[in-house]
Design an enzyme around this catalytic site. Structure first.
Site, PDB file in Angstrom:
ATOM      1  N   PHE A  62     -13.287   4.478   3.942  1.00  0.00           N
ATOM      2  CA  PHE A  62     -12.572   2.786   3.040  1.00  0.00           C
ATOM      3  C   PHE A  62     -12.092   4.220   1.369  1.00  0.00           C
ATOM      4  O   PHE A  62     -13.098   4.396   1.372  1.00  0.00           O
ATOM      5  CB  PHE A  62     -12.916   1.317   2.570  1.00  0.00           C
ATOM      6  CG  PHE A  62     -11.988   0.618   1.488  1.00  0.00           C
ATOM      7  CD1 PHE A  62     -11.376  -0.105   2.557  1.00  0.00           C
ATOM      8  CD2 PHE A  62     -12.116   0.907   0.390  1.00  0.00           C
ATOM      9  CE1 PHE A  62     -10.236  -1.236   2.211  1.00  0.00           C
ATOM     10  CE2 PHE A  62     -11.316  -0.445   0.073  1.00  0.00           C
ATOM     11  CZ  PHE A  62     -10.415  -1.567   1.111  1.00  0.00           C
ATOM     12  N   VAL A  63     -10.841   3.646   1.931  1.00  0.00           N
ATOM     13  CA  VAL A  63     -10.623   5.356   0.435  1.00  0.00           C
ATOM     14  C   VAL A  63      -9.031   3.543  -0.340  1.00  0.00           C
ATOM     15  O   VAL A  63      -8.546   3.247  -0.334  1.00  0.00           O
ATOM     16  CB  VAL A  63      -9.224   6.149   0.491  1.00  0.00           C
ATOM     17  CG1 VAL A  63     -10.500   6.455   1.729  1.00  0.00           C
ATOM     18  CG2 VAL A  63      -8.779   5.841   1.930  1.00  0.00           C
ATOM     19  N   ASP A  68      -5.646  -0.228  -2.465  1.00  0.00           N
ATOM     20  CA  ASP A  68      -6.181  -1.498  -3.141  1.00  0.00           C
ATOM     21  C   ASP A  68      -7.629  -1.965  -2.712  1.00  0.00           C
ATOM     22  O   ASP A  68      -8.102  -1.003  -1.624  1.00  0.00           O
ATOM     23  CB  ASP A  68      -5.422  -2.564  -3.405  1.00  0.00           C
ATOM     24  CG  ASP A  68      -5.353  -3.087  -2.262  1.00  0.00           C
ATOM     25  OD1 ASP A  68      -5.113  -2.991  -1.164  1.00  0.00           O
ATOM     26  OD2 ASP A  68      -5.942  -4.297  -2.602  1.00  0.00           O
ATOM     27  N   ASP A 124      -4.531   2.505  10.840  1.00  0.00           N
ATOM     28  CA  ASP A 124      -6.688   2.717  11.066  1.00  0.00           C
ATOM     29  C   ASP A 124      -7.224   2.131  12.201  1.00  0.00           C
ATOM     30  O   ASP A 124      -6.874   2.882  13.051  1.00  0.00           O
ATOM     31  CB  ASP A 124      -7.119   1.778  10.038  1.00  0.00           C
ATOM     32  CG  ASP A 124      -8.734   1.037  10.149  1.00  0.00           C
ATOM     33  OD1 ASP A 124      -9.040   2.220  10.456  1.00  0.00           O
ATOM     34  OD2 ASP A 124      -9.199   0.193   8.992  1.00  0.00           O
ATOM     35  N   ARG A 169      -4.666   0.987  -7.614  1.00  0.00           N
ATOM     36  CA  ARG A 169      -3.378   1.513  -6.564  1.00  0.00           C
ATOM     37  C   ARG A 169      -2.523   2.419  -7.657  1.00  0.00           C
ATOM     38  O   ARG A 169      -2.178   3.207  -6.996  1.00  0.00           O
ATOM     39  CB  ARG A 169      -2.471   0.264  -6.399  1.00  0.00           C
ATOM     40  CG  ARG A 169      -2.885  -1.051  -5.400  1.00  0.00           C
ATOM     41  CD  ARG A 169      -1.465  -2.028  -5.219  1.00  0.00           C
ATOM     42  NE  ARG A 169      -2.080  -2.646  -4.423  1.00  0.00           N
ATOM     43  CZ  ARG A 169      -1.657  -2.988  -2.997  1.00  0.00           C
ATOM     44  NH1 ARG A 169      -1.841  -2.166  -2.581  1.00  0.00           N
ATOM     45  NH2 ARG A 169      -2.524  -4.355  -2.948  1.00  0.00           N
ATOM     46  N   ASP A 214       1.153   2.802   4.915  1.00  0.00           N
ATOM     47  CA  ASP A 214       0.161   3.372   4.073  1.00  0.00           C
ATOM     48  C   ASP A 214      -1.070   4.346   4.446  1.00  0.00           C
ATOM     49  O   ASP A 214      -1.261   5.964   4.894  1.00  0.00           O
ATOM     50  CB  ASP A 214      -0.531   2.806   2.829  1.00  0.00           C
ATOM     51  CG  ASP A 214      -1.184   1.169   3.159  1.00  0.00           C
ATOM     52  OD1 ASP A 214      -1.322   1.292   4.384  1.00  0.00           O
ATOM     53  OD2 ASP A 214      -1.691   0.735   2.433  1.00  0.00           O
ATOM     54  N   LYS A 259      -7.113   7.196   9.918  1.00  0.00           N
ATOM     55  CA  LYS A 259      -8.378   7.866  10.075  1.00  0.00           C
ATOM     56  C   LYS A 259      -8.754   8.500  11.128  1.00  0.00           C
ATOM     57  O   LYS A 259      -8.517   8.014  12.344  1.00  0.00           O
ATOM     58  CB  LYS A 259      -8.844   6.179   9.836  1.00  0.00           C
ATOM     59  CG  LYS A 259      -8.737   5.914   7.729  1.00  0.00           C
ATOM     60  CD  LYS A 259     -10.038   4.981   8.051  1.00  0.00           C
ATOM     61  CE  LYS A 259      -9.784   4.849   6.455  1.00  0.00           C
ATOM     62  NZ  LYS A 259     -10.465   2.904   6.304  1.00  0.00           N
ATOM     63  N   GLY A 290       0.945  -1.241  -0.130  1.00  0.00           N
ATOM     64  CA  GLY A 290       0.313  -0.273   0.297  1.00  0.00           C
ATOM     65  C   GLY A 290       0.475   1.461  -0.398  1.00  0.00           C
ATOM     66  O   GLY A 290       0.648   2.936  -0.551  1.00  0.00           O
TER      67      GLY A 290
HETATM   68  P1  5GP Z   1      -5.092  -1.319  10.669  1.00  0.00           P
HETATM   69  O1  5GP Z   1      -3.691  -2.346  11.215  1.00  0.00           O
HETATM   70  O2  5GP Z   1      -3.964   0.171  11.371  1.00  0.00           O
HETATM   71  O3  5GP Z   1      -6.243  -1.476  11.138  1.00  0.00           O
HETATM   72  O4  5GP Z   1      -4.664  -1.038   9.283  1.00  0.00           O
HETATM   73  C1  5GP Z   1      -3.722  -0.487   8.176  1.00  0.00           C
HETATM   74  C2  5GP Z   1      -3.650  -1.568   7.103  1.00  0.00           C
HETATM   75  O5  5GP Z   1      -5.177  -1.932   6.937  1.00  0.00           O
HETATM   76  C3  5GP Z   1      -3.299  -0.551   5.975  1.00  0.00           C
HETATM   77  O6  5GP Z   1      -2.227  -0.393   5.922  1.00  0.00           O
HETATM   78  C4  5GP Z   1      -4.290  -0.673   5.209  1.00  0.00           C
HETATM   79  O7  5GP Z   1      -3.444  -1.916   4.114  1.00  0.00           O
HETATM   80  C5  5GP Z   1      -5.408  -1.270   5.177  1.00  0.00           C
HETATM   81  N1  5GP Z   1      -6.673  -0.337   5.377  1.00  0.00           N
HETATM   82  C6  5GP Z   1      -6.662   0.285   6.002  1.00  0.00           C
HETATM   83  N2  5GP Z   1      -8.128   0.869   6.128  1.00  0.00           N
HETATM   84  C7  5GP Z   1      -8.018   1.038   4.906  1.00  0.00           C
HETATM   85  C8  5GP Z   1      -9.106   1.209   3.357  1.00  0.00           C
HETATM   86  O8  5GP Z   1      -9.558   3.020   3.094  1.00  0.00           O
HETATM   87  N3  5GP Z   1      -8.404   1.983   2.379  1.00  0.00           N
HETATM   88  C9  5GP Z   1      -7.193   0.557   1.886  1.00  0.00           C
HETATM   89  N4  5GP Z   1      -7.051   0.286   0.768  1.00  0.00           N
HETATM   90  N5  5GP Z   1      -6.999  -0.511   3.061  1.00  0.00           N
HETATM   91  C10 5GP Z   1      -7.052   0.063   4.002  1.00  0.00           C
HETATM   92 MG    MG Z   2      -1.017  -2.323   4.854  1.00  0.00          MG
END
Ligand code: 5GP
Ligand code: MG
Length: 192
Positions: free
Chosen positions: A164-165, A171, A115, A177, A112, A143, A54
């Site tokens: 979700f983006v 992706d 979240d 991407r 990237d 986020k 990402g």
């Molecule tokens: P976390 O572990 O902080 O919950 O999530 C981080 C990972 O989830 C990011 O590196 C990404 O790969 C994926 N992710 C979280 N939110 C999004 C989103 O809105 N879009 C996309 N494409 N991937 C996301």
């Molecule tokens: Mg990731």
């Protein structure tokens, strides 16, 4: 591909402008914290660890704005396999490039999106075990939700709504991407 877009959150222009200022901030901070540009230690090198896939576009654009001696060691973490848009556990893969001992190294970890924070927590826990001299963390997007906003992080390019983006490296089912901007998808395309 364009027909799948619901709306644009961040244009290519907005991203480029923000990266200019973010890069300046990173260079100033990292030079101060690490002495990377100290003429007494001319071979000091920054270790950039991008979390693939990402961050691929973000890292490519950011590192070209960082006039520092650096090595780039990509690793991967997957938490959104296939078409799932909710977290399903994390698989880390450090490959054979990320050294098992990071003593003497200044690391900048780049992802990237922040979240839930579980990806960055898992990766920083593991990297800290490897004993870097310094570890800084940087994400393109954060986020606007409690878990992300309260997570300790050094650099955030943009705070975005909890949606979700895709695009600019991000992706959905490995697609989108290559979009130059960051967008949301129509609900009939990405079912959350
Ligand atoms: P976390 O572990 O902080 O919950 O999530 C981080 C990972 O989830 C990011 O590196 C990404 O790969 C994926 N992710 C979280 N939110 C999004 C989103 O809105 N879009 C996309 N494409 N991937 C996301
Ligand atoms: Mg990731």
């Amino acid at each position: 591909m364009d027909a799948d877009i619901e709306r644009t959150l961040l244009s290519a222009d907005q991203i480029a402008k923000r990266l200019d200022s973010l890069a300046q901030q990173i260079v100033t901070d990292i030079e101060a914290a690490t002495g990377l540009s100290d003429p007494e230690h001319p071979h000091n090198t920054l270790t950039i660890i991008p979390i693939m896939t990402g961050s691929i576009i973000f890292v490519a654009d950011l590192v070209r704005r960082l006039p520092l001696r650096m090595r780039i060691y990509p690793m991967s973490a997957s938490s959104y396999p296939g078409t799932a848009t909710t977290t399903q556990g994390i698989t880390l893969s450090f490959g054979d490039r990320v050294p098992s001992e990071l003593g003497g190294q200044h690391v900048l970890l780049i992802d990237d999106i922040l979240d839930s924070g579980s990806t960055l927590r898992a990766v920083t826990d593991e990297l800290n075990k490897r004993g870097p001299d310094t570890l800084h963390t940087c994400v393109l997007l954060r986020k606007q939700r409690d878990q992300a906003m309260s997570f300790p992080i050094d650099y955030v390019a943009f705070d975005i709504p909890d949606e979700f983006v895709v695009g600019y490296g991000l992706d959905y089912d490995d697609q989108y991407r290559n979009l130059p901007e960051i967008v949301t998808l129509k609900p009939e395309i990405a079912q959350g």
